[in-house]
Design a protein around this motif. Structure first.
Motif, PDB file in Angstrom:
ATOM      1  N   MET A  95       0.829  -1.208   0.000  1.00 37.11           N
ATOM      2  CA  MET A  95       0.000   0.000   0.000  1.00 37.11           C
ATOM      3  C   MET A  95       0.863   1.258   0.000  1.00 37.11           C
ATOM      4  O   MET A  95       2.018   1.239   0.427  1.00 37.11           O
ATOM      5  CB  MET A  95      -0.948  -0.010   1.195  1.00 37.11           C
ATOM      6  CG  MET A  95      -1.971  -1.132   1.111  1.00 37.11           C
ATOM      7  SD  MET A  95      -3.021  -1.220   2.576  1.00 37.11           S
ATOM      8  CE  MET A  95      -4.015   0.233   2.322  1.00 37.11           C
ATOM      9  N   ASP A  96       0.288   2.327  -0.444  1.00 40.48           N
ATOM     10  CA  ASP A  96       0.991   3.594  -0.543  1.00 40.48           C
ATOM     11  C   ASP A  96       1.436   4.090   0.833  1.00 40.48           C
ATOM     12  O   ASP A  96       0.713   3.928   1.823  1.00 40.48           O
ATOM     13  CB  ASP A  96       0.067   4.635  -1.184  1.00 40.48           C
ATOM     14  CG  ASP A  96       0.845   5.820  -1.691  1.00 40.48           C
ATOM     15  OD1 ASP A  96       1.332   5.754  -2.832  1.00 40.48           O
ATOM     16  OD2 ASP A  96       0.977   6.796  -0.928  1.00 40.48           O
ATOM     17  N   SER A  98       1.458   7.009   1.889  1.00 38.99           N
ATOM     18  CA  SER A  98       0.569   8.071   2.372  1.00 38.99           C
ATOM     19  C   SER A  98      -0.568   7.534   3.237  1.00 38.99           C
ATOM     20  O   SER A  98      -1.184   8.282   3.982  1.00 38.99           O
ATOM     21  CB  SER A  98       0.001   8.882   1.197  1.00 38.99           C
ATOM     22  OG  SER A  98      -0.879   8.079   0.434  1.00 38.99           O
ATOM     23  N   VAL A  99      -0.841   6.233   3.138  1.00 40.41           N
ATOM     24  CA  VAL A  99      -1.877   5.621   3.970  1.00 40.41           C
ATOM     25  C   VAL A  99      -1.271   4.642   4.978  1.00 40.41           C
ATOM     26  O   VAL A  99      -1.962   3.782   5.520  1.00 40.41           O
ATOM     27  CB  VAL A  99      -2.982   4.930   3.120  1.00 40.41           C
ATOM     28  CG1 VAL A  99      -3.745   5.944   2.311  1.00 40.41           C
ATOM     29  CG2 VAL A  99      -2.397   3.833   2.254  1.00 40.41           C
ATOM     30  N   GLN A 103       4.797   0.625   0.718  1.00 43.92           N
ATOM     31  CA  GLN A 103       4.964   1.001  -0.681  1.00 43.92           C
ATOM     32  C   GLN A 103       5.985   0.103  -1.394  1.00 43.92           C
ATOM     33  O   GLN A 103       6.794   0.549  -2.187  1.00 43.92           O
ATOM     34  CB  GLN A 103       5.366   2.473  -0.806  1.00 43.92           C
ATOM     35  CG  GLN A 103       5.067   3.061  -2.155  1.00 43.92           C
ATOM     36  CD  GLN A 103       5.038   4.580  -2.116  1.00 43.92           C
ATOM     37  OE1 GLN A 103       4.333   5.186  -1.319  1.00 43.92           O
ATOM     38  NE2 GLN A 103       5.815   5.194  -2.989  1.00 43.92           N
TER      39      GLN A 103
END
Length: 128
Positions: A95-96, A98-99, A103
């Protein structure tokens, strides 16, 4: 780390020689990673698997999940192991950032099924 769960030699061959996963770090999205990052994540995933999933594999096989009243019931050790998996950040590996994710490229997230992952990669690789 020596493992009876998977062959690190085979995994290293797939990731670093055949798929050339470190080359992905040339892309801006993965620039913060390196082969060392990938190795560290694999070490962590292997440790979590060996310490939190493997000890109850037989019990999970002999007491398969059931659905009761619309809810899935399984041995409590599975939830405990999944909680550890989530706390380590492995659940959000691809997952990115930013969350809250790591990454990681999809070739490097910790194997959810170590025995099927190489076959999945092989099918993808031969199609292109």
């Amino acid at each position: 780390m020596s493992s009876t769960l998977l062959s690190r030699r085979d995994l290293r061959f797939l990731l670093y020689e055949w798929l050339d996963a470190p080359r992905l770090t040339e892309r801006p999205r993965y620039a913060g990673h390196s082969r060392e990052t990938f190795d560290d994540v694999l070490d962590l995933a292997e440790r979590v698997a060996a310490e939190h999933f493997a000890p109850h594999n037989r019990a999970a096989d002999t007491s398969e999940p059931t659905v009761e009243g619309g809810r899935v019931r399984m041995i409590p050790q599975v939830k405990a192991a999944l909680d550890v998996f989530a706390r380590t950040g492995l659940l959000a590996a691809s997952m990115d950032s930013s969350v809250g994710g790591m990454q990681l490229p999809h070739v490097a997230p910790p194997p959810r099924s170590a025995s099927s992952r190489p076959r999945t990669w092989a099918r993808r690789r031969t199609r292109s």
